[in-house]
Scaffold this motif. Structure first.
Motif, PDB file in Angstrom:
ATOM      1  N   MET A 144      -8.619   7.029 -12.259  1.00  0.00           N
ATOM      2  CA  MET A 144      -7.725   6.533 -13.301  1.00  0.00           C
ATOM      3  C   MET A 144      -8.504   6.123 -14.557  1.00  0.00           C
ATOM      4  SD  MET A 144      -5.030   7.152 -11.697  1.00  0.00           S
ATOM      5  CE  MET A 144      -3.900   6.609 -12.967  1.00  0.00           C
ATOM      6  N   SER A 145      -7.779   5.974 -15.669  1.00  0.00           N
ATOM      7  CA  SER A 145      -8.421   5.680 -16.954  1.00  0.00           C
ATOM      8  C   SER A 145      -8.692   4.192 -17.156  1.00  0.00           C
ATOM      9  CB  SER A 145      -7.540   6.191 -18.090  1.00  0.00           C
ATOM     10  OG  SER A 145      -6.316   5.485 -18.135  1.00  0.00           O
ATOM     11  N   GLY A 146      -8.072   3.340 -16.338  1.00  0.00           N
ATOM     12  CA  GLY A 146      -8.261   1.902 -16.496  1.00  0.00           C
ATOM     13  C   GLY A 146      -7.284   1.263 -17.448  1.00  0.00           C
ATOM     14  N   LYS A 147      -6.136   1.909 -17.633  1.00  0.00           N
ATOM     15  CA  LYS A 147      -5.095   1.354 -18.510  1.00  0.00           C
ATOM     16  C   LYS A 147      -4.431   0.165 -17.831  1.00  0.00           C
ATOM     17  CE  LYS A 147      -1.446   3.839 -18.716  1.00  0.00           C
ATOM     18  NZ  LYS A 147      -0.520   4.959 -18.997  1.00  0.00           N
ATOM     19  N   GLY A 148      -4.298  -0.937 -18.543  1.00  0.00           N
ATOM     20  CA  GLY A 148      -3.634  -2.108 -17.982  1.00  0.00           C
ATOM     21  C   GLY A 148      -4.345  -2.620 -16.739  1.00  0.00           C
ATOM     22  N   SER A 149      -3.574  -2.760 -15.653  1.00  0.00           N
ATOM     23  CA  SER A 149      -4.150  -3.285 -14.406  1.00  0.00           C
ATOM     24  C   SER A 149      -4.287  -2.201 -13.345  1.00  0.00           C
ATOM     25  CB  SER A 149      -3.282  -4.440 -13.888  1.00  0.00           C
ATOM     26  OG  SER A 149      -1.962  -3.991 -13.604  1.00  0.00           O
ATOM     27  N   GLU A 150      -4.530  -0.960 -13.792  1.00  0.00           N
ATOM     28  CA  GLU A 150      -4.682   0.149 -12.849  1.00  0.00           C
ATOM     29  C   GLU A 150      -5.846  -0.081 -11.891  1.00  0.00           C
ATOM     30  OE1 GLU A 150      -3.164   4.126 -15.266  1.00  0.00           O
ATOM     31  OE2 GLU A 150      -5.274   3.536 -15.370  1.00  0.00           O
ATOM     32  N   VAL A 151      -5.623   0.252 -10.637  1.00  0.00           N
ATOM     33  CA  VAL A 151      -6.692   0.275  -9.647  1.00  0.00           C
ATOM     34  C   VAL A 151      -7.235   1.710  -9.602  1.00  0.00           C
ATOM     35  CG1 VAL A 151      -7.278  -0.056  -7.218  1.00  0.00           C
ATOM     36  CG2 VAL A 151      -5.582  -1.545  -8.315  1.00  0.00           C
ATOM     37  N   GLY A 152      -8.539   1.844  -9.480  1.00  0.00           N
ATOM     38  CA  GLY A 152      -9.154   3.166  -9.480  1.00  0.00           C
ATOM     39  C   GLY A 152      -9.772   3.516 -10.814  1.00  0.00           C
ATOM     40  N   ARG A 153     -10.069   2.497 -11.613  1.00  0.00           N
ATOM     41  CA  ARG A 153     -10.640   2.706 -12.945  1.00  0.00           C
ATOM     42  C   ARG A 153     -12.114   3.099 -12.895  1.00  0.00           C
ATOM     43  NH1 ARG A 153      -9.770  -1.882 -16.498  1.00  0.00           N
ATOM     44  NH2 ARG A 153      -7.824  -2.122 -15.356  1.00  0.00           N
ATOM     45  N   ASN A 154     -12.719   2.950 -11.742  1.00  0.00           N
ATOM     46  CA  ASN A 154     -14.112   3.382 -11.572  1.00  0.00           C
ATOM     47  C   ASN A 154     -14.314   3.872 -10.142  1.00  0.00           C
ATOM     48  OD1 ASN A 154     -14.738   1.013  -9.922  1.00  0.00           O
ATOM     49  ND2 ASN A 154     -14.773  -0.151 -11.842  1.00  0.00           N
ATOM     50  N   PHE A 155     -15.421   4.519  -9.915  1.00  0.00           N
ATOM     51  CA  PHE A 155     -15.701   5.115  -8.605  1.00  0.00           C
ATOM     52  C   PHE A 155     -15.810   4.049  -7.524  1.00  0.00           C
ATOM     53  CE2 PHE A 155     -18.092   8.661 -11.077  1.00  0.00           C
ATOM     54  CZ  PHE A 155     -16.887   9.228 -11.456  1.00  0.00           C
ATOM     55  N   GLU A 156     -16.326   2.875  -7.898  1.00  0.00           N
ATOM     56  CA  GLU A 156     -16.512   1.810  -6.907  1.00  0.00           C
ATOM     57  C   GLU A 156     -15.182   1.348  -6.328  1.00  0.00           C
ATOM     58  OE1 GLU A 156     -20.204   2.042  -9.257  1.00  0.00           O
ATOM     59  OE2 GLU A 156     -18.073   1.997  -9.797  1.00  0.00           O
ATOM     60  N   GLU A 157     -14.150   1.257  -7.147  1.00  0.00           N
ATOM     61  CA  GLU A 157     -12.843   0.819  -6.639  1.00  0.00           C
ATOM     62  C   GLU A 157     -12.258   1.847  -5.676  1.00  0.00           C
ATOM     63  OE1 GLU A 157     -11.611  -1.899 -10.525  1.00  0.00           O
ATOM     64  OE2 GLU A 157     -10.239  -0.334  -9.838  1.00  0.00           O
ATOM     65  N   LEU A 158     -12.427   3.131  -5.986  1.00  0.00           N
ATOM     66  CA  LEU A 158     -11.939   4.161  -5.064  1.00  0.00           C
ATOM     67  C   LEU A 158     -12.714   4.110  -3.752  1.00  0.00           C
ATOM     68  CD1 LEU A 158     -11.451   7.208  -7.472  1.00  0.00           C
ATOM     69  CD2 LEU A 158      -9.736   5.584  -6.662  1.00  0.00           C
ATOM     70  N   ARG A 159     -14.010   3.903  -3.829  1.00  0.00           N
ATOM     71  CA  ARG A 159     -14.824   3.813  -2.618  1.00  0.00           C
ATOM     72  C   ARG A 159     -14.380   2.629  -1.752  1.00  0.00           C
ATOM     73  NH1 ARG A 159     -19.913   5.095  -0.281  1.00  0.00           N
ATOM     74  NH2 ARG A 159     -19.816   4.045   1.756  1.00  0.00           N
ATOM     75  N   GLU A 160     -14.028   1.532  -2.388  1.00  0.00           N
ATOM     76  CA  GLU A 160     -13.582   0.350  -1.640  1.00  0.00           C
ATOM     77  C   GLU A 160     -12.300   0.650  -0.870  1.00  0.00           C
ATOM     78  OE1 GLU A 160     -13.819  -3.533  -0.218  1.00  0.00           O
ATOM     79  OE2 GLU A 160     -15.290  -2.405  -1.386  1.00  0.00           O
ATOM     80  N   ILE A 161     -11.392   1.401  -1.483  1.00  0.00           N
ATOM     81  CA  ILE A 161     -10.167   1.799  -0.775  1.00  0.00           C
ATOM     82  C   ILE A 161     -10.521   2.681   0.411  1.00  0.00           C
ATOM     83  CG2 ILE A 161      -7.985   3.062  -0.931  1.00  0.00           C
ATOM     84  CD1 ILE A 161      -7.967   2.336  -3.947  1.00  0.00           C
TER      85      ILE A 161
END
Length: 278
Positions: A144-161
């Protein structure tokens, strides 16, 4: 051969999408599982699906990509909205088994001031409810692009999921070029570095698909506005480098540019003309 297609309307059924793809020289395509702004899904037509599967085999249509509705938010602050996302995605995965061994992509969601940690926990919890050991469909988290409160704005957040999902063999990632660019990953000047970062954090074996889009915004804008190939800040040459990169060129590419079918046909031809021949 380069595997490339675009987003097609599913309103006329699978066979119609297959024929539209072939008409524009695509060998894959993406589609919404149901109304992208709502929750309604058309009843499946087994005869249409059977005809599509035969047509896809005859015309060498490769992995197709289903996209969840934009309205689903697996990490909403509203419990009813989270339940709706869970039920809808579970139904989509049941429907996907009629066209086995393909992929289902979704936007992780927005935590809406609850915090990223809470959002990640909700998303992983939903996936642990809906994934089944026997399914053939791979579920993809989209960058994701990180708009607003999007989750997945960086690779680390996706890895955590991914780390919190029990059946992670059924999971993967779809990298959107517009989104990662808007999110601050410089795929124009440092494509190798971005791919290395993805591999270090998530693992390239998890990368299953690429949304190939230009961006109307400069690097790191966190806005998410797609542009036609060569008409944005990423540019034609950089996107050609993406489809030709040794770590990516085997993947399916899906155009989500603001185009009609003729426009998609031109972009597919552009990418094929600049891709190495087998």
């Amino acid at each position: 051969m380069l595997t490339i297609g675009c987003h097609l309307s599913s309103s006329k059924g699978y066979l119609a999408m297959g024929k539209e793809a072939v008409k524009i020289n695509a060998n894959t395509f993406q589609f919404f599982t149901r109304n992208p702004r709502g929750g309604n899904a058309k009843e499946l037509n087994p005869s249409d699906i059977e005809a599509f599967l035969a047509y896809a085999k005859d015309h060498k249509i490769h992995q197709i990509l289903a996209h969840a509705p934009y309205t689903l938010n697996a990490c909403s602050a509203d419990e009813h909205l989270r339940d709706f996302a869970c039920q809808t995605m579970a139904d989509d995965l049941r429907r996907m088994e009629y066209t086995p061994n393909n992929c289902y992509n979704f936007h992780p969601g927005s935590h809406v001031k609850q915090g990223v940690e809470t959002g990640i926990a909700y998303i992983a919890g939903m996936l642990n409810k809906i994934l089944k050991p026997e399914q053939t469909t791979t579920v993809l988290l989209e960058t994701m692009s990180g708009k607003g409160s999007e989750v997945g704005r960086n690779f680390e957040e996706l890895r955590e999921i991914l780390d919190r999902v029990d059946l992670r063999d059924h999971m993967g990632v779809c990298l959107d070029t517009c989104h990662v660019w808007d999110g601050g990953y410089d795929i124009v000047n440092h494509l190798d570095r971005v791919i290395q970062k993805f591999d270090q954090v998530i693992g390239l074996h998890r990368l299953k698909a690429i949304h190939l889009n230009d961006s109307l915004n400069p690097l790191g804008a966190h806005k998410d506005r797609h542009a036609k190939i060569g008409e944005g800040h990423i540019g034609k040459d950089a996107l050609i480098r993406v489809v030709n990169h040794p770590a990516l060129k085997h993947l399916p590419f899906y155009l989500e540019t603001p185009n009609d079918l003729d426009g998609y046909k031109e972009e597919i031809a552009l990418m094929r003309d600049n891709a190495p021949q087998p």
